[in-house]
Motif scaffolding. Structure first.
Motif, PDB file in Angstrom:
ATOM      1  N   MET A 197       0.773  -1.224  -0.163  1.00 10.13           N
ATOM      2  CA  MET A 197      -0.084  -0.235   0.064  1.00 10.13           C
ATOM      3  C   MET A 197       0.884   1.132   0.094  1.00 10.13           C
ATOM      4  SD  MET A 197      -3.375   0.659   1.623  1.00 10.13           S
ATOM      5  CE  MET A 197      -4.210   2.346   1.043  1.00 10.13           C
ATOM      6  N   LEU A 198       0.569   2.420  -0.843  1.00 14.83           N
ATOM      7  CA  LEU A 198       1.400   3.280  -0.838  1.00 14.83           C
ATOM      8  C   LEU A 198       1.300   4.155   0.263  1.00 14.83           C
ATOM      9  CD1 LEU A 198       2.901   5.298  -2.916  1.00 14.83           C
ATOM     10  CD2 LEU A 198       0.706   6.224  -3.818  1.00 14.83           C
ATOM     11  N   ASN A 199       2.499   4.595   0.810  1.00 14.72           N
ATOM     12  CA  ASN A 199       2.396   5.266   1.788  1.00 14.72           C
ATOM     13  C   ASN A 199       2.663   6.874   1.538  1.00 14.72           C
ATOM     14  OD1 ASN A 199       3.018   6.802   4.445  1.00 14.72           O
ATOM     15  ND2 ASN A 199       3.602   5.075   5.364  1.00 14.72           N
ATOM     16  N   LYS A 200       1.847   7.662   1.582  1.00 10.18           N
ATOM     17  CA  LYS A 200       2.012   9.252   1.106  1.00 10.18           C
ATOM     18  C   LYS A 200       2.733  10.031   2.182  1.00 10.18           C
ATOM     19  CE  LYS A 200      -2.028   8.989  -1.810  1.00 10.18           C
ATOM     20  NZ  LYS A 200      -3.423   9.582  -1.946  1.00 10.18           N
ATOM     21  N   ALA A 201       2.738   9.530   3.204  1.00 14.09           N
ATOM     22  CA  ALA A 201       3.325  10.422   4.462  1.00 14.09           C
ATOM     23  C   ALA A 201       4.776  10.138   4.185  1.00 14.09           C
ATOM     24  CB  ALA A 201       2.835   9.865   5.793  1.00 14.09           C
ATOM     25  N   ASN A 202       5.203   8.845   4.004  1.00 11.92           N
ATOM     26  CA  ASN A 202       6.655   8.850   3.589  1.00 11.92           C
ATOM     27  C   ASN A 202       7.096   9.460   2.640  1.00 11.92           C
ATOM     28  OD1 ASN A 202       6.848   6.993   5.881  1.00 11.92           O
ATOM     29  ND2 ASN A 202       6.733   4.858   4.898  1.00 11.92           N
ATOM     30  N   ALA A 203       6.291   9.535   1.466  1.00 11.01           N
ATOM     31  CA  ALA A 203       6.715  10.228   0.359  1.00 11.01           C
ATOM     32  C   ALA A 203       6.877  11.812   0.695  1.00 11.01           C
ATOM     33  CB  ALA A 203       5.802  10.136  -0.726  1.00 11.01           C
ATOM     34  N   GLU A 242       0.106  13.540  -4.876  1.00  8.05           N
ATOM     35  CA  GLU A 242      -0.984  13.148  -5.693  1.00  8.05           C
ATOM     36  C   GLU A 242      -1.110  13.347  -6.953  1.00  8.05           C
ATOM     37  OE1 GLU A 242      -4.107  10.838  -5.108  1.00  8.05           O
ATOM     38  OE2 GLU A 242      -3.332  11.796  -3.624  1.00  8.05           O
ATOM     39  N   ASP A 243      -0.732  14.543  -7.483  1.00  3.71           N
ATOM     40  CA  ASP A 243      -0.621  14.873  -9.078  1.00  3.71           C
ATOM     41  C   ASP A 243       0.208  13.969  -9.679  1.00  3.71           C
ATOM     42  OD1 ASP A 243      -1.491  16.291 -11.168  1.00  3.71           O
ATOM     43  OD2 ASP A 243       0.132  17.344 -11.343  1.00  3.71           O
ATOM     44  N   ASN A 244       1.605  13.810  -9.209  1.00  5.71           N
ATOM     45  CA  ASN A 244       2.686  12.735  -9.690  1.00  5.71           C
ATOM     46  C   ASN A 244       1.889  11.358  -9.759  1.00  5.71           C
ATOM     47  OD1 ASN A 244       4.574  14.614 -10.158  1.00  5.71           O
ATOM     48  ND2 ASN A 244       5.723  14.438  -8.134  1.00  5.71           N
ATOM     49  N   ILE A 245       1.486  10.809  -8.585  1.00  2.46           N
ATOM     50  CA  ILE A 245       0.640   9.412  -8.641  1.00  2.46           C
ATOM     51  C   ILE A 245      -0.041   9.258  -9.860  1.00  2.46           C
ATOM     52  CG2 ILE A 245      -0.937   8.202  -7.655  1.00  2.46           C
ATOM     53  CD1 ILE A 245       0.200   9.077  -4.857  1.00  2.46           C
ATOM     54  N   ASN A 246      -0.817  10.437 -10.248  1.00  2.00           N
ATOM     55  CA  ASN A 246      -1.859  10.612 -11.387  1.00  2.00           C
ATOM     56  C   ASN A 246      -1.160  10.599 -12.550  1.00  2.00           C
ATOM     57  OD1 ASN A 246      -4.290  10.323  -9.908  1.00  2.00           O
ATOM     58  ND2 ASN A 246      -4.287  12.563  -9.496  1.00  2.00           N
ATOM     59  N   LEU A 247      -0.086  11.276 -12.888  1.00  2.00           N
ATOM     60  CA  LEU A 247       0.899  11.417 -13.939  1.00  2.00           C
ATOM     61  C   LEU A 247       1.451   9.915 -14.187  1.00  2.00           C
ATOM     62  CD1 LEU A 247       2.768  14.770 -13.386  1.00  2.00           C
ATOM     63  CD2 LEU A 247       1.351  14.004 -15.223  1.00  2.00           C
ATOM     64  N   ILE A 248       1.803   9.271 -13.300  1.00  5.20           N
ATOM     65  CA  ILE A 248       2.543   7.892 -13.355  1.00  5.20           C
ATOM     66  C   ILE A 248       1.363   6.750 -13.919  1.00  5.20           C
ATOM     67  CG2 ILE A 248       3.631   6.094 -12.269  1.00  5.20           C
ATOM     68  CD1 ILE A 248       5.089   8.012 -10.688  1.00  5.20           C
ATOM     69  N   LEU A 249       0.241   6.848 -13.193  1.00  6.41           N
ATOM     70  CA  LEU A 249      -0.690   6.001 -13.511  1.00  6.41           C
ATOM     71  C   LEU A 249      -1.230   6.035 -15.065  1.00  6.41           C
ATOM     72  CD1 LEU A 249      -2.848   5.747 -10.123  1.00  6.41           C
ATOM     73  CD2 LEU A 249      -1.295   4.251 -11.003  1.00  6.41           C
ATOM     74  N   PHE A 279      -0.717   1.727  -8.294  1.00  8.15           N
ATOM     75  CA  PHE A 279       0.706   2.298  -8.059  1.00  8.15           C
ATOM     76  C   PHE A 279       1.580   1.123  -7.824  1.00  8.15           C
ATOM     77  CE2 PHE A 279       3.873   4.878  -6.849  1.00  8.15           C
ATOM     78  CZ  PHE A 279       4.034   6.045  -7.496  1.00  8.15           C
ATOM     79  N   PRO A 280       2.646   1.068  -8.557  1.00  4.30           N
ATOM     80  CA  PRO A 280       3.676  -0.097  -8.339  1.00  4.30           C
ATOM     81  C   PRO A 280       4.729   0.237  -7.075  1.00  4.30           C
ATOM     82  CG  PRO A 280       3.741   0.578 -10.596  1.00  4.30           C
ATOM     83  CD  PRO A 280       2.811   1.768 -10.007  1.00  4.30           C
ATOM     84  N   GLN A 281       4.754  -0.775  -6.344  1.00  7.97           N
ATOM     85  CA  GLN A 281       5.633  -0.559  -5.169  1.00  7.97           C
ATOM     86  C   GLN A 281       6.831  -0.138  -5.567  1.00  7.97           C
ATOM     87  OE1 GLN A 281       5.811  -3.997  -2.635  1.00  7.97           O
ATOM     88  NE2 GLN A 281       7.069  -2.831  -0.983  1.00  7.97           N
ATOM     89  N   ASN A 291      12.395  12.781 -17.943  1.00  5.53           N
ATOM     90  CA  ASN A 291      13.096  12.681 -17.087  1.00  5.53           C
ATOM     91  C   ASN A 291      13.415  11.367 -16.466  1.00  5.53           C
ATOM     92  OD1 ASN A 291      14.210  15.519 -17.514  1.00  5.53           O
ATOM     93  ND2 ASN A 291      12.855  15.882 -15.843  1.00  5.53           N
ATOM     94  N   TYR A 292      12.115  10.804 -16.449  1.00  5.41           N
ATOM     95  CA  TYR A 292      11.848   9.565 -15.742  1.00  5.41           C
ATOM     96  C   TYR A 292      11.508   8.223 -16.638  1.00  5.41           C
ATOM     97  CZ  TYR A 292      11.634  12.986 -12.479  1.00  5.41           C
ATOM     98  OH  TYR A 292      12.227  14.180 -11.355  1.00  5.41           O
ATOM     99  N   ARG A 293      11.515   8.525 -17.914  1.00  8.85           N
ATOM    100  CA  ARG A 293      10.890   7.567 -18.850  1.00  8.85           C
ATOM    101  C   ARG A 293      11.729   6.097 -18.764  1.00  8.85           C
ATOM    102  NH1 ARG A 293      11.214   9.250 -24.979  1.00  8.85           N
ATOM    103  NH2 ARG A 293      10.502  11.015 -23.708  1.00  8.85           N
ATOM    104  N   GLU A 294      13.033   6.007 -18.515  1.00  4.68           N
ATOM    105  CA  GLU A 294      13.659   4.761 -18.393  1.00  4.68           C
ATOM    106  C   GLU A 294      13.235   3.946 -17.204  1.00  4.68           C
ATOM    107  OE1 GLU A 294      15.589   3.005 -20.443  1.00  4.68           O
ATOM    108  OE2 GLU A 294      15.101   4.652 -21.757  1.00  4.68           O
ATOM    109  N   ARG A 295      12.990   4.742 -16.159  1.00  5.25           N
ATOM    110  CA  ARG A 295      12.368   4.123 -14.749  1.00  5.25           C
ATOM    111  C   ARG A 295      11.061   3.806 -14.920  1.00  5.25           C
ATOM    112  NH1 ARG A 295      13.649   5.632  -9.123  1.00  5.25           N
ATOM    113  NH2 ARG A 295      12.671   3.762  -8.156  1.00  5.25           N
ATOM    114  N   LEU A 296      10.090   4.435 -15.639  1.00  2.00           N
ATOM    115  CA  LEU A 296       8.820   3.959 -15.832  1.00  2.00           C
ATOM    116  C   LEU A 296       8.611   2.925 -16.985  1.00  2.00           C
ATOM    117  CD1 LEU A 296       7.163   7.680 -15.757  1.00  2.00           C
ATOM    118  CD2 LEU A 296       7.196   5.955 -13.849  1.00  2.00           C
ATOM    119  N   LYS A 297       9.470   2.909 -17.938  1.00  2.00           N
ATOM    120  CA  LYS A 297       9.143   2.103 -19.192  1.00  2.00           C
ATOM    121  C   LYS A 297       8.648   0.572 -18.729  1.00  2.00           C
ATOM    122  CE  LYS A 297      12.207   2.467 -22.472  1.00  2.00           C
ATOM    123  NZ  LYS A 297      13.468   2.211 -23.226  1.00  2.00           N
TER     124      LYS A 297
END
Length: 127
Positions: free
Chosen positions: A1-7, A31-38, A46-48, A101-107
């Protein structure tokens, strides 16, 4: 489970922010970055494995948009030898898209079978 407090705490650490004066803004960016990634990966959960990327992206966006005192690094935009002239710009100013900037990590997480908005514009073919 995604821990937004840690982020949030990690993003504050990366930015050198103490206290909670920027928590609302940083929480919004998380929150917006989570939506961007999804949306970028066309996935619903959201992947751990990307949880450590979330605060990095948040700090990057915070600096990029100059929301606070924490400015993005400057890079040389142009340089003239005669009469010595240099001009600078933000290091992220030339990015055509933030997620590049994060394409390789998200691929590895991109769902290739997902549908994009343009898929919905075309009528379905019933054979």
């Amino acid at each position: 489970m995604l821990n937004k407090a840690n982020a949030l705490e990690t993003a504050k650490m990366l930015l050198g922010i103490e206290g909670d004066c920027r928590d609302n803004l940083l929480s919004f960016l998380i929150e917006d970055n989570i939506n961007l990634i999804l949306n970028y990966c066309r996935i619903s959960d959201f992947p751990q494995e990307l949880e450590s990327l979330l605060p990095v992206m948040t700090a990057d966006r915070y600096r990029r948009a100059s929301y606070g005192q924490e400015k993005a690094d400057k890079v040389v935009k142009s340089e003239t030898q005669g009469s010595v002239s240099k001009s600078y710009e933000d290091s992220t100013a030339n990015d055509s898209h933030f997620l590049n900037n994060y394409r390789e990590r998200l691929k590895p997480f991109i769902n290739r079978k997902g549908r994009v908005p343009s898929d919905f514009d075309e009528p379905e073919k019933n054979d």
